[in-house]
Design an enzyme around this catalytic site. Sequence first.
Site, mmCIF file in Angstrom:
data_model
loop_
_atom_site.group_PDB
_atom_site.id
_atom_site.type_symbol
_atom_site.label_atom_id
_atom_site.label_comp_id
_atom_site.label_asym_id
_atom_site.label_seq_id
_atom_site.Cartn_x
_atom_site.Cartn_y
_atom_site.Cartn_z
ATOM 1 N N HIS A 229 -80.127 7.526 4.102
ATOM 2 C CA HIS A 229 -81.206 7.914 4.636
ATOM 3 C C HIS A 229 -82.356 7.529 3.851
ATOM 4 O O HIS A 229 -82.525 6.314 3.530
ATOM 5 C CB HIS A 229 -81.012 9.385 5.105
ATOM 6 C CG HIS A 229 -82.250 10.006 5.817
ATOM 7 N ND1 HIS A 229 -83.029 9.322 6.505
ATOM 8 C CD2 HIS A 229 -82.573 11.288 6.098
ATOM 9 C CE1 HIS A 229 -84.107 10.133 7.011
ATOM 10 N NE2 HIS A 229 -83.620 11.417 6.837
ATOM 11 N N HIS A 270 -79.243 0.958 11.855
ATOM 12 C CA HIS A 270 -79.944 1.943 12.187
ATOM 13 C C HIS A 270 -79.263 2.901 13.005
ATOM 14 O O HIS A 270 -78.410 2.134 13.860
ATOM 15 C CB HIS A 270 -81.362 1.841 12.320
ATOM 16 C CG HIS A 270 -82.382 2.834 12.504
ATOM 17 N ND1 HIS A 270 -82.316 3.994 13.512
ATOM 18 C CD2 HIS A 270 -83.064 3.341 11.523
ATOM 19 C CE1 HIS A 270 -83.287 4.909 13.055
ATOM 20 N NE2 HIS A 270 -83.554 4.580 11.979
ATOM 21 N N ASP A 327 -86.500 0.877 5.243
ATOM 22 C CA ASP A 327 -86.495 0.890 3.771
ATOM 23 C C ASP A 327 -86.244 -0.599 3.331
ATOM 24 O O ASP A 327 -86.172 -0.615 1.924
ATOM 25 C CB ASP A 327 -85.170 1.564 3.583
ATOM 26 C CG ASP A 327 -85.260 3.013 3.915
ATOM 27 O OD1 ASP A 327 -84.510 3.746 4.798
ATOM 28 O OD2 ASP A 327 -86.293 3.710 3.394
HETATM 29 C C1 SDX Z 1 -83.551 5.554 7.280
HETATM 30 O O1 SDX Z 1 -82.728 8.303 11.606
HETATM 31 C C2 SDX Z 1 -83.756 7.742 11.132
HETATM 32 O O2 SDX Z 1 -84.550 7.559 11.743
HETATM 33 C C3 SDX Z 1 -83.819 7.237 9.651
HETATM 34 C C4 SDX Z 1 -84.930 6.617 9.434
HETATM 35 C C5 SDX Z 1 -86.132 7.497 9.350
HETATM 36 O O3 SDX Z 1 -87.425 6.952 9.473
HETATM 37 O O4 SDX Z 1 -86.010 8.897 9.120
HETATM 38 O O5 SDX Z 1 -85.305 5.460 10.281
HETATM 39 C C6 SDX Z 1 -84.897 6.175 7.843
HETATM 40 O O6 SDX Z 1 -82.579 6.356 7.183
HETATM 41 C C7 SDX Z 1 -83.272 4.247 7.939
HETATM 42 C C8 SDX Z 1 -81.827 3.719 7.241
HETATM 43 C C9 SDX Z 1 -81.669 3.649 6.133
HETATM 44 N N1 SDX Z 1 -80.294 3.486 5.329
HETATM 45 C C10 SDX Z 1 -79.798 2.110 4.971
HETATM 46 O O7 SDX Z 1 -80.670 1.159 5.144
HETATM 47 C C11 SDX Z 1 -78.510 2.242 4.413
HETATM 48 C C12 SDX Z 1 -77.664 1.108 5.295
HETATM 49 N N2 SDX Z 1 -77.522 1.142 6.391
HETATM 50 C C13 SDX Z 1 -76.114 1.973 6.923
HETATM 51 O O8 SDX Z 1 -75.699 2.753 5.883
HETATM 52 C C14 SDX Z 1 -75.991 2.225 8.255
HETATM 53 O O9 SDX Z 1 -76.630 1.127 9.086
HETATM 54 C C15 SDX Z 1 -76.876 3.396 8.741
HETATM 55 C C16 SDX Z 1 -76.471 4.722 7.880
HETATM 56 C C17 SDX Z 1 -78.151 3.435 8.755
HETATM 57 C C18 SDX Z 1 -76.342 3.630 10.255
HETATM 58 O O10 SDX Z 1 -74.881 3.874 10.249
HETATM 59 P P1 SDX Z 1 -74.158 3.884 11.448
HETATM 60 O O11 SDX Z 1 -74.860 4.249 12.499
HETATM 61 O O12 SDX Z 1 -72.793 4.668 11.239
HETATM 62 O O13 SDX Z 1 -73.913 2.389 11.706
HETATM 63 P P2 SDX Z 1 -73.372 1.738 13.044
HETATM 64 O O14 SDX Z 1 -72.122 2.903 13.417
HETATM 65 O O15 SDX Z 1 -74.343 1.503 14.105
HETATM 66 O O16 SDX Z 1 -72.769 0.367 12.358
HETATM 67 C C19 SDX Z 1 -72.027 -0.417 13.220
HETATM 68 C C20 SDX Z 1 -71.167 -1.186 12.489
HETATM 69 C C21 SDX Z 1 -70.125 -0.567 11.514
HETATM 70 O O17 SDX Z 1 -69.262 -1.878 11.608
HETATM 71 P P3 SDX Z 1 -67.991 -1.630 12.978
HETATM 72 O O18 SDX Z 1 -67.039 -0.380 12.458
HETATM 73 O O19 SDX Z 1 -68.570 -1.783 14.171
HETATM 74 O O20 SDX Z 1 -67.050 -2.781 12.378
HETATM 75 O O21 SDX Z 1 -72.214 -1.940 11.534
HETATM 76 C C22 SDX Z 1 -71.774 -1.863 10.324
HETATM 77 C C23 SDX Z 1 -70.786 -0.585 10.443
HETATM 78 O O22 SDX Z 1 -69.845 -0.589 9.168
HETATM 79 N N3 SDX Z 1 -72.869 -1.493 9.598
HETATM 80 C C24 SDX Z 1 -73.209 -2.228 8.452
HETATM 81 C C25 SDX Z 1 -74.476 -1.755 7.860
HETATM 82 N N4 SDX Z 1 -74.779 -0.746 8.640
HETATM 83 C C26 SDX Z 1 -73.713 -0.604 9.705
HETATM 84 N N5 SDX Z 1 -72.322 -3.418 7.709
HETATM 85 C C27 SDX Z 1 -72.999 -3.616 6.616
HETATM 86 N N6 SDX Z 1 -74.133 -3.234 6.072
HETATM 87 C C28 SDX Z 1 -74.929 -2.357 6.852
HETATM 88 N N7 SDX Z 1 -76.187 -1.939 6.135
#
Ligand code: SDX
Length: 389
Positions: A229, A270, A327
């Site tokens: 996050h 996201h 971010d």
């Molecule tokens: C913020 O919610 C908000 O509004 C948050 C925020 C705010 O203003 O408050 O916008 C701020 O928190 C932004 C997010 C910051 N976090 C990161 O950048 C960390 C890296 N991102 C990931 O951890 C992830 O994308 C999340 C946590 C942000 C979202 O996680 P999800 O919803 O579990 O991801 P998803 O299920 O939509 O992913 C789908 C696929 C998965 O692979 P499969 O199982 O389909 O094969 O995409 C993959 C995930 O493994 N994936 C990634 C990835 N993010 C998702 N693979 C590689 N790198 C990534 N960053």
Amino acid sequence: ETGLFTYDPGFGATASCKSAITYIDGDQGVLLYRGYPIDQLAEKSSFTEVSYLLMNGELPSAAELAKFEDEVTHHTMMHESLKAFLQGFRHDAHPMAMLAASVASMSAFYHDTLDLQDPEQRRLAAIRLIAKMPTLAAAAYRYSIGHPIRYPRNSLGYTERFLHMMFEVPSEELELSPVIAKAMDLLFILHADHEQNASTSTVRLVGSTGANPYASVAAGITALWGPAHGGANEAVLKQLAEIGDAKNVAKAVERAKDKNDPFRLMGFGHRVYKNFDPRAKIIREMTHKVLGELGVNDPLLDVAMKLEEFALKDDYFVERKLYPNVDFYSGIIYKALKIPTEMFTVLFAIGRTPGWVSHWLEQQVDPDARIGRPRQIYTGSPKRDYAKA
Ligand code: SDX
């Protein structure tokens, strides 16, 4: 079943509450604060004006804004005992730990804002949190580097005052750069609210029990700290430094796709946006402008640009609609503004405070609001009688 509400907003999610504050369309990459598009507010507004808008639902007149800013300014100082509390931490304490603890402890200092039935006390608590977050944040940083904690200079504007508390040293006058102050104010605007993200939902969940606003916002701060996050901005910088050079980007992108490797591209993906995060677009443009104006040539920006270029073309990211989020670039700008890495998420908390307090205030007057009580899918043992083997 969230236990709060079970609205079906029509896109397969279960809404945890009703809110009139922020609207997001994840597919279209739309973000509205009280109906105003984020790019228009970024261009035309200020952080204090956006804070007023989020809290009150309408843009203030010039007189209303001046009154709001005066009230916030009046509450910028912290109780001297709160300052002593902060100085009880180890010098190497993470500033997020100090911020969360000091905000929670505000309920022990400001008893005139704990009667939640009194709308004026609720409003004053919100003002206090917006006013003191920069003071506490800067104090945590100054303490961690062994510099004297600075008092807020009320002749300065909100963001300038924060920068002054962060960087002014007794031995010399601080030349505040208008470029840095403008960039910081814009970053605060972009972080001000974001619907039911993890930290805001936490503030609402804690607030739904009748806990005081300082305890509720302190819970939000701890939720924000996580690298998935708000902690992502700090993690992005560390990751870009680990990648080190644009020639290593292809390997990093391959690692991020490997399910057996916990490595993820920080700053990508996201829960809601399945398109470009509109804030990332604004920060991306601002990054180039700010680094250009400051004459900063940061090789990590080259790595970030190459990473973005690779990921946006890669089938794995395209199929999963993984785009840069808020971010991804903010850390690069913070670094150019000479903000230390461990303060990045603290800056996110300062920006998010108006959103947190606006959601807390909204919930306090919602006649339908009940205590949060998420349910679960039980996967444990079926009922059985007590017997020991
Ligand atoms: C913020 O919610 C908000 O509004 C948050 C925020 C705010 O203003 O408050 O916008 C701020 O928190 C932004 C997010 C910051 N976090 C990161 O950048 C960390 C890296 N991102 C990931 O951890 C992830 O994308 C999340 C946590 C942000 C979202 O996680 P999800 O919803 O579990 O991801 P998803 O299920 O939509 O992913 C789908 C696929 C998965 O692979 P499969 O199982 O389909 O094969 O995409 C993959 C995930 O493994 N994936 C990634 C990835 N993010 C998702 N693979 C590689 N790198 C990534 N960053």
